[in-house]
Design a protein around this motif. Structure first.
Motif, PDB file in Angstrom:
ATOM      1  N   ASN A  16       0.830  -1.210   0.000  1.00 14.74           N
ATOM      2  CA  ASN A  16       0.000   0.000   0.000  1.00 14.74           C
ATOM      3  C   ASN A  16       0.865   1.260   0.000  1.00 14.74           C
ATOM      4  O   ASN A  16       0.529   2.262  -0.658  1.00 14.74           O
ATOM      5  CB  ASN A  16      -0.913  -0.018   1.215  1.00 14.74           C
ATOM      6  CG  ASN A  16      -1.826   1.196   1.274  1.00 14.74           C
ATOM      7  OD1 ASN A  16      -2.524   1.506   0.315  1.00 14.74           O
ATOM      8  ND2 ASN A  16      -1.826   1.886   2.392  1.00 14.74           N
ATOM      9  N   GLU A  17       1.984   1.249   0.729  1.00 18.09           N
ATOM     10  CA  GLU A  17       2.841   2.429   0.770  1.00 18.09           C
ATOM     11  C   GLU A  17       3.576   2.653  -0.546  1.00 18.09           C
ATOM     12  O   GLU A  17       3.872   3.789  -0.919  1.00 18.09           O
ATOM     13  CB  GLU A  17       3.861   2.285   1.910  1.00 18.09           C
ATOM     14  CG  GLU A  17       3.254   2.381   3.293  1.00 18.09           C
ATOM     15  CD  GLU A  17       2.554   3.699   3.535  1.00 18.09           C
ATOM     16  OE1 GLU A  17       3.104   4.740   3.128  1.00 18.09           O
ATOM     17  OE2 GLU A  17       1.444   3.690   4.091  1.00 18.09           O
ATOM     18  N   LYS A  32       0.218   2.871  -3.393  1.00 16.59           N
ATOM     19  CA  LYS A  32      -0.966   3.639  -3.007  1.00 16.59           C
ATOM     20  C   LYS A  32      -2.262   2.922  -3.377  1.00 16.59           C
ATOM     21  O   LYS A  32      -3.323   3.527  -3.474  1.00 16.59           O
ATOM     22  CB  LYS A  32      -0.960   5.042  -3.622  1.00 16.59           C
ATOM     23  CG  LYS A  32       0.261   5.867  -3.248  1.00 16.59           C
ATOM     24  CD  LYS A  32       0.382   6.022  -1.743  1.00 16.59           C
ATOM     25  CE  LYS A  32       1.619   6.809  -1.354  1.00 16.59           C
ATOM     26  NZ  LYS A  32       1.766   6.930   0.116  1.00 16.59           N
ATOM     27  N   LYS A  33      -2.160   1.605  -3.586  1.00 17.00           N
ATOM     28  CA  LYS A  33      -3.323   0.758  -3.827  1.00 17.00           C
ATOM     29  C   LYS A  33      -3.403  -0.283  -2.721  1.00 17.00           C
ATOM     30  O   LYS A  33      -2.376  -0.797  -2.271  1.00 17.00           O
ATOM     31  CB  LYS A  33      -3.233   0.057  -5.191  1.00 17.00           C
ATOM     32  CG  LYS A  33      -3.182   1.015  -6.373  1.00 17.00           C
ATOM     33  CD  LYS A  33      -4.499   1.762  -6.535  1.00 17.00           C
ATOM     34  CE  LYS A  33      -4.462   2.681  -7.746  1.00 17.00           C
ATOM     35  NZ  LYS A  33      -5.728   3.440  -7.916  1.00 17.00           N
ATOM     36  N   ARG A  34      -4.608  -0.576  -2.311  1.00 18.91           N
ATOM     37  CA  ARG A  34      -4.802  -1.503  -1.206  1.00 18.91           C
ATOM     38  C   ARG A  34      -4.895  -2.927  -1.742  1.00 18.91           C
ATOM     39  O   ARG A  34      -5.797  -3.249  -2.532  1.00 18.91           O
ATOM     40  CB  ARG A  34      -6.072  -1.150  -0.431  1.00 18.91           C
ATOM     41  CG  ARG A  34      -6.142  -1.777   0.947  1.00 18.91           C
ATOM     42  CD  ARG A  34      -5.144  -1.156   1.881  1.00 18.91           C
ATOM     43  NE  ARG A  34      -5.131  -1.809   3.180  1.00 18.91           N
ATOM     44  CZ  ARG A  34      -4.380  -1.435   4.196  1.00 18.91           C
ATOM     45  NH1 ARG A  34      -3.559  -0.403   4.058  1.00 18.91           N
ATOM     46  NH2 ARG A  34      -4.402  -2.070   5.336  1.00 18.91           N
ATOM     47  N   CYS A  62      -8.553  -3.999   4.451  1.00 20.29           N
ATOM     48  CA  CYS A  62      -8.820  -2.901   5.392  1.00 20.29           C
ATOM     49  C   CYS A  62      -9.492  -3.410   6.662  1.00 20.29           C
ATOM     50  O   CYS A  62      -9.383  -2.769   7.714  1.00 20.29           O
ATOM     51  CB  CYS A  62      -9.708  -1.846   4.730  1.00 20.29           C
ATOM     52  SG  CYS A  62      -8.827  -0.738   3.624  1.00 20.29           S
ATOM     53  N   GLU A  85      -5.883   4.748  -2.639  1.00 22.44           N
ATOM     54  CA  GLU A  85      -6.810   4.066  -1.748  1.00 22.44           C
ATOM     55  C   GLU A  85      -6.234   4.043  -0.341  1.00 22.44           C
ATOM     56  O   GLU A  85      -5.019   3.868  -0.157  1.00 22.44           O
ATOM     57  CB  GLU A  85      -7.075   2.643  -2.236  1.00 22.44           C
ATOM     58  CG  GLU A  85      -7.718   2.568  -3.608  1.00 22.44           C
ATOM     59  CD  GLU A  85      -7.903   1.145  -4.088  1.00 22.44           C
ATOM     60  OE1 GLU A  85      -8.658   0.948  -5.049  1.00 22.44           O
ATOM     61  OE2 GLU A  85      -7.266   0.241  -3.497  1.00 22.44           O
ATOM     62  N   TYR A  86      -7.094   4.188   0.634  1.00 22.41           N
ATOM     63  CA  TYR A  86      -6.659   4.154   2.024  1.00 22.41           C
ATOM     64  C   TYR A  86      -7.807   3.637   2.879  1.00 22.41           C
ATOM     65  O   TYR A  86      -8.966   3.594   2.440  1.00 22.41           O
ATOM     66  CB  TYR A  86      -6.214   5.543   2.499  1.00 22.41           C
ATOM     67  CG  TYR A  86      -7.312   6.582   2.493  1.00 22.41           C
ATOM     68  CD1 TYR A  86      -8.046   6.858   3.650  1.00 22.41           C
ATOM     69  CD2 TYR A  86      -7.618   7.297   1.328  1.00 22.41           C
ATOM     70  CE1 TYR A  86      -9.056   7.810   3.633  1.00 22.41           C
ATOM     71  CE2 TYR A  86      -8.613   8.243   1.318  1.00 22.41           C
ATOM     72  CZ  TYR A  86      -9.333   8.500   2.467  1.00 22.41           C
ATOM     73  OH  TYR A  86     -10.335   9.427   2.454  1.00 22.41           O
ATOM     74  N   CYS A  87      -7.479   3.249   4.087  1.00 23.75           N
ATOM     75  CA  CYS A  87      -8.463   2.712   5.028  1.00 23.75           C
ATOM     76  C   CYS A  87      -8.877   3.813   5.998  1.00 23.75           C
ATOM     77  O   CYS A  87      -8.019   4.520   6.534  1.00 23.75           O
ATOM     78  CB  CYS A  87      -7.904   1.525   5.803  1.00 23.75           C
ATOM     79  SG  CYS A  87      -7.464   0.124   4.759  1.00 23.75           S
TER      80      CYS A  87
END
Length: 306
Positions: free
Chosen positions: A16-17, A20-22, A29, A111-113
């Motif tokens: 993710n880091e 930037k996609k989960r 999440c 994407e982020y949680c």
């Protein structure tokens, strides 16, 4: 459980880091926070159970002759610890969900949680999840930080007090007292590592709870990332520390590694190894049980070089 955290959660966070996609989308999440909080619960209740065990070992009238605990009893305790930790972590599954946003720097979607319960939940469940969200900071601090540390410190102080007043070491023997000392040092070492690795997260939670309106999203994400990597560090160091401080467990681990690397040994080596293992068993049994030594040793009848 530490292995599960490193095997599943660490790659998801790193992916993710970087992109930037989960990875695995909304599922990760929900599962990653659930596993991370369950890890805290497993460590917390394990330290409490070990503290109780050390207290019973110090206060038992015949602790040096106690029988070894049966496997079924140990499995039952582990089941209670694991199932209880996972049950207390169930609200994390309902609390988190996947969100999408555009980066203000690059303009690329990311994407982020986010900690926001879904509005599709039943009203009763939704209210319970909101209550958990509001009390999450103090629940973390009280159950997953204060409880294991205070419980371990209290058990160690009471154990040392009882051992000093009743002079248990004189009737147990030096070898048994050394074994008890090693076990106590192992528990203290695990508690210190756990306390050092969870302190930054609790401090950040308290700071964020009272200063979140004045902090940017990038700062909050950075703090969350630091907290996660402290958890990963704890999961990496704890098994190594346990193998180094707990000598019987470390020796058993090394024997398994040597057995897997070298393969099957010849029959002569296996016979000598069996004789050595029997000799070690006889010597170690005298540490924990009041058993008179035989002279000459019964291993002389086996025809070994000894």
């Amino acid at each position: 459980w530490d292995f599960l955290i490193l095997f599943f959660c660490l790659p998801v966070v790193i992916f993710n880091e970087i992109t930037k996609k989960r990875l695995l989308g909304d599922l990760s999440c929900r599962i990653v926070p659930f596993m991370e909080v369950s890890s805290l619960g497993v460590t917390t209740f394990s330290l409490c159970a070990l503290g109780i065990d050390r207290f019973h070992a110090a206060t038992s009238p015949q602790a040096s002759t106690r029988p070894i605990e049966q496997c079924q009893s140990i499995i039952a305790k582990l089941a209670v610890i694991w199932v209880g930790s996972m049950t207390l972590s169930v609200p994390e599954i309902l609390l988190w969900q996947l969100a999408q946003d555009t980066s203000p720097v690059s303009g690329v979607g990311m994407e982020y949680c986010t900690m926001k319960p879904s509005s599709n939940l039943p009203e009763s469940v939704y209210s319970l999840v909101l209550t958990y969200q509001n009390a999450r900071m103090w629940w973390y601090f009280g159950c997953y930080f204060c409880l294991p540390i205070l419980f371990t410190v209290s058990c160690q102080l009471v154990t040392r007090r009882i051992s000093g007043t009743e002079k248990k070491t004189e009737c147990r023997g030096s070898k048994h007292s050394q074994c008890e000392s090693h076990l106590n040092c192992t528990i203290i070492g695990l508690t210190i590592i756990y306390g050092l690795c969870t302190t930054p997260e609790n401090v950040c939670n308290i700071v964020v709870a009272y200063m979140s309106p004045d902090m940017s999203k990038q700062t909050l994400d950075l703090l969350n990332l630091i907290n996660q990597f402290f958890l990963f560090f704890k999961c990496s160091v704890t098994p190594v520390l346990l193998l180094c401080l707990c000598r019987p467990l470390g020796q058993a681990f090394m024997d398994c590694c040597c057995c897997c690397c070298e393969g099957c040994s010849p029959d002569t080596a296996s016979s000598e190894g069996s004789a050595d293992s029997k000799l070690k068993t006889e010597m170690s049994s005298s540490i924990f049980f009041d058993k008179p030594r035989e002279s000459p040793p019964p291993l002389l009848a086996l025809g070994t070089p000894c």
